[in-house]
Scaffold this motif. Structure first.
Motif, PDB file in Angstrom:
ATOM      1  N   VAL A   2       0.856  -1.178   0.000  1.00 20.20           N
ATOM      2  CA  VAL A   2       0.000   0.000   0.000  1.00 20.20           C
ATOM      3  C   VAL A   2       0.891   1.226   0.000  1.00 20.20           C
ATOM      4  N   GLY A  30      -9.098  -4.392   1.094  1.00 15.60           N
ATOM      5  CA  GLY A  30      -8.874  -4.954   2.422  1.00 15.60           C
ATOM      6  C   GLY A  30      -8.258  -3.989   3.419  1.00 15.60           C
ATOM      7  N   ILE A  31      -8.062  -2.728   3.018  1.00 17.45           N
ATOM      8  CA  ILE A  31      -7.560  -1.749   3.987  1.00 17.45           C
ATOM      9  C   ILE A  31      -8.605  -1.550   5.065  1.00 17.45           C
ATOM     10  N   SER A  53     -12.926   1.328   8.734  1.00 14.69           N
ATOM     11  CA  SER A  53     -13.588   1.340   7.438  1.00 14.69           C
ATOM     12  C   SER A  53     -15.090   1.645   7.573  1.00 14.69           C
ATOM     13  N   ASN A  76     -10.388   6.124  -1.483  1.00 16.23           N
ATOM     14  CA  ASN A  76      -9.283   5.556  -0.713  1.00 16.23           C
ATOM     15  C   ASN A  76      -8.447   6.655  -0.065  1.00 16.23           C
ATOM     16  N   ARG A  98      -3.783   0.165   7.778  1.00 20.35           N
ATOM     17  CA  ARG A  98      -3.578  -1.238   8.142  1.00 20.35           C
ATOM     18  C   ARG A  98      -4.331  -2.123   7.158  1.00 20.35           C
ATOM     19  N   ARG A  99      -3.611  -3.103   6.602  1.00 23.65           N
ATOM     20  CA  ARG A  99      -4.211  -4.039   5.668  1.00 23.65           C
ATOM     21  C   ARG A  99      -3.769  -5.443   6.056  1.00 23.65           C
TER      22      ARG A  99
END
Length: 115
Positions: A2, A30-31, A53, A76, A98-99
């Motif tokens: 990322v 998936g973040i 999220s 994003n 964070r992913r």
């Protein structure tokens, strides 16, 4: 991977406002949590604010009531609206994402507040 790119920093007077932006690119699916930390030279990185999220926010006590974190999942991008700035807010502000089990950081952007 990322990739995070911050923008919007600079110089403000005490009592003024600045808005930081951080755009994520790369493997963005998936973040989860995103946010902002700040770091003064020689000190540890300090949490400023985070947002999940689904929009749940968390703030450091020192910025509660003055800073607002928000997020545009379609772009994003995470934002930090900084109001009622104080000289002690002067720092390098770093974007965070964070992913899965990994943490990603932007390069940081300088915010300077003059008295």
């Amino acid at each position: 991977q990322v990739h995070l790119v911050e923008s919007g920093g600079g110089l403000a007077q005490a009592g003024g406002s600045l808005r930081l932006s951080c755009a994520a690119s790369g493997s963005i699916l998936g973040i989860g949590r995103m946010g902002w930390y700040r770091q003064h030279p020689g000190n540890q990185r300090e949490l400023v604010a985070t947002i999940t999220s689904d929009g749940t926010t968390n703030y450091a006590d020192s910025v509660k009531g003055r800073f607002i974190i928000s997020r545009d999942n379609a772009k994003n991008t995470v934002y930090l609206q900084m109001n009622s700035l104080k000289p002690e807010d002067t720092d390098v502000y770093c974007c965070y994402a964070r992913r899965v089990q990994y943490n990603y950081w932007g390069q940081g952007i300088q915010v300077t507040v003059s008295s």
